[in-house]
Design an enzyme around this catalytic site. Structure first.
Site, mmCIF file in Angstrom:
data_model
loop_
_atom_site.group_PDB
_atom_site.id
_atom_site.type_symbol
_atom_site.label_atom_id
_atom_site.label_comp_id
_atom_site.label_asym_id
_atom_site.label_seq_id
_atom_site.Cartn_x
_atom_site.Cartn_y
_atom_site.Cartn_z
ATOM 1 N N HIS A 164 0.915 -1.197 -0.113
ATOM 2 C CA HIS A 164 -0.020 -0.107 -0.134
ATOM 3 C C HIS A 164 0.852 1.214 -0.180
ATOM 4 O O HIS A 164 2.095 1.334 0.209
ATOM 5 C CB HIS A 164 -0.873 -0.126 1.192
ATOM 6 N N ASP A 216 0.942 4.858 2.192
ATOM 7 C CA ASP A 216 0.115 5.390 3.323
ATOM 8 C C ASP A 216 -1.016 6.419 3.043
ATOM 9 O O ASP A 216 -0.974 7.080 2.457
ATOM 10 C CB ASP A 216 0.978 5.983 4.269
ATOM 11 N N HIS A 269 4.770 -0.157 0.101
ATOM 12 C CA HIS A 269 5.322 -0.664 1.155
ATOM 13 C C HIS A 269 4.775 -1.850 1.551
ATOM 14 O O HIS A 269 3.440 -1.891 1.363
ATOM 15 C CB HIS A 269 6.234 0.094 1.999
ATOM 16 N N ARG A 286 6.416 5.814 14.042
ATOM 17 C CA ARG A 286 6.354 6.453 12.540
ATOM 18 C C ARG A 286 5.713 7.837 12.522
ATOM 19 O O ARG A 286 4.880 8.146 13.435
ATOM 20 C CB ARG A 286 5.092 5.467 12.027
#
Ligand code: SIN
Length: 286
Positions: free
Chosen positions: A105, A107, A262, A277
């Site tokens: 996907h 993000d 990723h 993150r």
């Protein structure tokens, strides 16, 4: 930039795979001088994923480095760190089965303005497993036949978080230790983005096929869209378009969501993994 040819201040080691490079020998805990940062930024645009080993960064220092790339974004579904609200912890405990990000996907591509970049700092990593794979969406577009490129050039996708965060989605029922919250509007909203987007900085076209977030193509049913979507999703992640990052504690990676997919591997049962993150605000894809 060829393999670090224009770099006077930093050492860039390309992965030799479909994308990605390591920047060697930089300490990110101190503010980088403007000319050093400019080289980092150019290397990032060129290689799409950059990683830096052995970083000792507080959450505040991670956020400060993130801000060099642009305004920090927020993530709608996970409780952030109390001391640094722009950072979310991504944790998998030894007994947890579900892993966050375990599918190809880009993000939050379901947002009207998805983040341009994601920065992940490894706090604790399993002894084996837990790598993240990346796919080069420029290469994905450029290796399509001219006929297929003509078709996808005209496609708009209907993007939504519903398929993963909605009632039947795997995040809703997953066993994981992160405090999840949801705003129904974030879940059910549909936005339209081009399936081929032009990167606003490089000017190159990328196949923006964030499969779990795409419900269908505009003016087509899901049933009609699905075979093409599945073909494109599989094509995008052919091994020659990819790079696999082996994390160590202190590895920091930054990737460009406008031209990269990723996938966080879920191959470390019985071990713990904790990542921090943050994301950097982006524009509406065009
Ligand atoms: C994500 O999808 O942002 C998570 C990536 C990872 O944990 O490797």
């Amino acid at each position: 930039m060829d393999e670090g040819a224009d770099c006077r201040h930093i050492q860039v080691e390309p992965s030799g795979q479909g994308l990605g490079a390591e920047v060697v020998g930089l300490d990110l805990s101190a503010a980088l001088a403007a000319d050093v940062f400019e080289e980092v930024y150019r290397a990032w645009l060129e290689h799409q994923v950059l990683y830096f080993r052995d970083q000792k960064l507080s959450p505040a220092a991670q956020a400060a480095f993130g801000r060099r790339f642009g305004e920090l974004d927020t993530y709608p579904f996970i409780e952030p760190l109390a001391e640094q609200p722009e950072i979310i912890p991504i944790i998998k405990e030894p007994q947890t089965r579900f892993n966050f990000g375990g599918g190809w996907h880009s993000d939050t591509s379901y947002q009207p303005k998805p983040p341009k970049a994601t920065m992940l700092l490894a706090r604790e990593v399993p002894a084996r497993g837990g790598d993240t794979c990346y796919a080069n969406l420029y290469a994905a577009y450029e290796t399509l036949s001219p006929g297929m490129r003509r078709i996808v050039d005209g496609l708009q996708g209907v993007f939504t978080a519903d398929r993963v965060h909605g009632g039947g989605g795997f995040y809703r029922n997953a066993d994981h230790p992160m405090a999840m919250h949801k705003d129904e509007q974030d879940v059910t909203r549909r936005v339209e983005h081009p399936i081929v987007r032009t990167h606003p900085e490089s000017g190159r076209k990328a196949l923006y096929v964030s499969y779990p977030h795409i419900e269908r193509f505009k003016r087509m049913t899901r049933e009609e869209s699905r075979p093409i979507l599945e073909y494109l999703a599989a094509h995008a992640v052919k091994p020659e378009h990819t790079f696999r990052l082996r994390w160590e504690a202190g590895t920091l990676a930054l990737w460009d969501n406008r031209c990269v997919l990723h996938y966080a591997l879920n191959d470390y049962p019985g071990q713990r993994r904790e990542m921090h993150r943050l994301t950097i605000k982006g524009d509406a894809p065009r």
